[in-house]
Design a protein around this motif. Structure first.
Motif, PDB file in Angstrom:
ATOM      1  N   CYS A 152       0.871  -1.172   0.000  1.00  0.00           N
ATOM      2  CA  CYS A 152       0.000   0.000   0.000  1.00  0.00           C
ATOM      3  C   CYS A 152       0.910   1.225   0.000  1.00  0.00           C
ATOM      4  O   CYS A 152       1.775   1.365   0.866  1.00  0.00           O
ATOM      5  N   THR A 153       0.746   2.101  -1.003  1.00  0.00           N
ATOM      6  CA  THR A 153       1.639   3.253  -1.106  1.00  0.00           C
ATOM      7  C   THR A 153       0.866   4.519  -1.483  1.00  0.00           C
ATOM      8  O   THR A 153      -0.352   4.526  -1.477  1.00  0.00           O
ATOM      9  N   GLY A 154       1.582   5.607  -1.809  1.00  0.00           N
ATOM     10  CA  GLY A 154       0.948   6.891  -2.090  1.00  0.00           C
ATOM     11  C   GLY A 154       0.720   7.640  -0.775  1.00  0.00           C
ATOM     12  O   GLY A 154       0.711   7.023   0.305  1.00  0.00           O
ATOM     13  N   PHE A 172       2.826  -4.533   2.889  1.00  0.00           N
ATOM     14  CA  PHE A 172       3.961  -3.653   3.148  1.00  0.00           C
ATOM     15  C   PHE A 172       3.620  -2.194   2.846  1.00  0.00           C
ATOM     16  O   PHE A 172       2.951  -1.892   1.862  1.00  0.00           O
ATOM     17  N   ILE A 173       4.094  -1.293   3.705  1.00  0.00           N
ATOM     18  CA  ILE A 173       3.951   0.153   3.454  1.00  0.00           C
ATOM     19  C   ILE A 173       5.355   0.761   3.411  1.00  0.00           C
ATOM     20  O   ILE A 173       6.089   0.671   4.396  1.00  0.00           O
ATOM     21  N   PRO A 174       5.776   1.322   2.279  1.00  0.00           N
ATOM     22  CA  PRO A 174       7.132   1.893   2.190  1.00  0.00           C
ATOM     23  C   PRO A 174       7.329   3.048   3.175  1.00  0.00           C
ATOM     24  O   PRO A 174       6.354   3.698   3.565  1.00  0.00           O
ATOM     25  N   GLU A 175       8.587   3.303   3.540  1.00  0.00           N
ATOM     26  CA  GLU A 175       8.832   4.342   4.549  1.00  0.00           C
ATOM     27  C   GLU A 175       8.538   5.749   4.019  1.00  0.00           C
ATOM     28  O   GLU A 175       8.184   6.633   4.791  1.00  0.00           O
ATOM     29  N   ASP A 176       8.686   5.946   2.723  1.00  0.00           N
ATOM     30  CA  ASP A 176       8.306   7.238   2.145  1.00  0.00           C
ATOM     31  C   ASP A 176       7.306   6.983   1.012  1.00  0.00           C
ATOM     32  O   ASP A 176       7.659   6.998  -0.163  1.00  0.00           O
TER      33      ASP A 176
END
Ligand SMILES: Nc1ncnc2c1ncn2[C@@H]1O[C@H](COP(=O)(O)OP(=O)(O)OP(=O)(O)O)[C@@H](O)[C@H]1O
Ligand SMILES: [Mg+2]
Length: 349
Positions: free
Chosen positions: A293-295, A322-326
């Protein structure tokens, strides 16, 4: 002559650029607009990023923040989940280059566009970007000018969430193409990208109008009913970004904690339902090992997406998504890696 690599992500709210392995990364508001004469030099912020004027085919345009605050006629770069015009996108991307390029530089660029952008527009953008450009920019606050020749040697136009897919695999040192689903929650739309054996799957990818602005619209409506005042959705965006649980309306403080959580959970469910619908079109032998999940929307919806995916048994436990750090910059950073790696592969061949 220096060869540089850049990754760019063309969103509804902001255009993100990553250069020098993410050392240089910044956002610019996704707008260009007509020049309004006569207000030059009245601002205290003299940065290029917020005072950028670009020349294109003999005409000047305000770009980004300057267009937002000063242009009477504004052209959004993206709306309804797709790129509006390849030419305007090109003007904005060229503007963005002025922040990272120096005279005579060669560039290889990876550009992400919304998943629902028609193939022809992607090709057109690629065609416009490739080649040698005489770029002329002006700082509206200081009157300073920049002129440079930039040679775009290669350019790839890719669906946005692919950047995050690539970035995530790299970070995990996975070098096989695994099947994955990416949910990229932006300001005005949410993009879904399904990857099968390393390739994007058209039938299982798509976009929804539900995104961060859906949440602020709902909260604004609720607050409006409650207070009898007009509450504008965009005024709530800042409060959401700052993680505030209350807002001030004409001097009075109102809690938004409950409505915010309630609607965020509901909207996340709509997004996960769509994910389920889309992955039904995946080939029977596919095995989705990775959900991401991003954005910018991941900040607020991320935990609800994780919860809903787990509830629907699409993942074992919430953290498996997973959620990226940025999450705002991950596509742009991924595109920079894509073009860098491709160029190195070519060299070692
Ligand atoms: N730290 C934060 N906390 C909460 N929300 C945030 C944060 N940072 C950004 N956002 C929200 O995320 C949204 C922007 O996300 P993003 O930059 O991914 O969108 P976009 O790519 O411009 O839009 P789209 O993908 O729809 O084209 C905005 O609505 C913004 O308010
Ligand atoms: Mg986006």
């Amino acid at each position: 002559m220096t060869l540089k690599f850049a990754g760019m992500d063309l969103g509804t709210s902001t255009l993100k650029t990553s250069c020098d392995m993410g050392q240089k990364k910044y956002k610019m508001i996704s707008l260009i607009g007509d020049v309004t004469e006569g207000w030059t030099g009245m601002t205290t912020d003299k940065s290029w990023l917020n005072n950028l004027v670009i020349e294109h085919e003999g005409k000047e345009y305000f770009v980004g923040e300057l267009a937002r605050t000063q242009s009477e006629i504004k052209y959004p770069l993206v709306s309804e989940g797709r790129m509006k015009s390849a030419e305007n996108a090109f003007i904005a991307l060229k503007s963005s280059l002025t922040n990272v390029a120096e005279d005579g530089d060669d560039f290889i660029i990876g550009v992400g566009v919304p998943v629902s952008t028609p193939m022809n527009d992607m090709k057109e953008l690629s065609r416009l970007l490739k080649g040698t450009h005489e770029v002329k920019a002006r700082n509206d606050a200081t009157g300073e000018k920049k002129a440079m020749t930039v040679n775009v040697k290669k350019c790839m136009v890719i669906p946005e969430p692919y950047g995050t897919y690539y970035w995530t695999l790299k970070q995990r040192k996975v070098d096989v193409a695994i099947d994955a689903v990416l949910i990229d929650i932006g300001h005005g739309s949410t993009d879904f990208l399904a990857m099968y054996q390393g390739r994007p799957m058209r039938q299982s990818s798509g976009s929804l109008n539900e995104a961060t602005d859906t949440l602020t619209n709902r909260i604004a409506k609720k607050l409006g009913d409650q207070t009898g005042k007009v509450v504008r959705s965009y005024e709530l965006m800042k409060a959401i970004e700052l993680g505030r649980d209350s807002v001030m309306i004409t001097g009075e403080t109102f809690s938004i904690k409950e409505v915010k959580n309630y609607y965020a959970e509901q909207i996340a469910k709509i997004m996960v339902d769509e994910t389920e619908r889309l992955i039904a079109f995946m080939p029977p032998d596919s095995f989705i090992e990775l959900y991401v999940c991003t954005g910018g929307g991941a900040y607020i919806f991320g935990k609800y997406i994780q919860k809903a995916l787990a509830q629907m048994k699409m993942i074992g436990k919430p953290e498996d998504c997973f959620i990226p750090e940025d999450p705002v910059m991950s596509n742009a950073m991924g595109f920079e890696l894509v073009v860098r790696d491709r160029a190195e592969d070519k060299e070692s061949e």
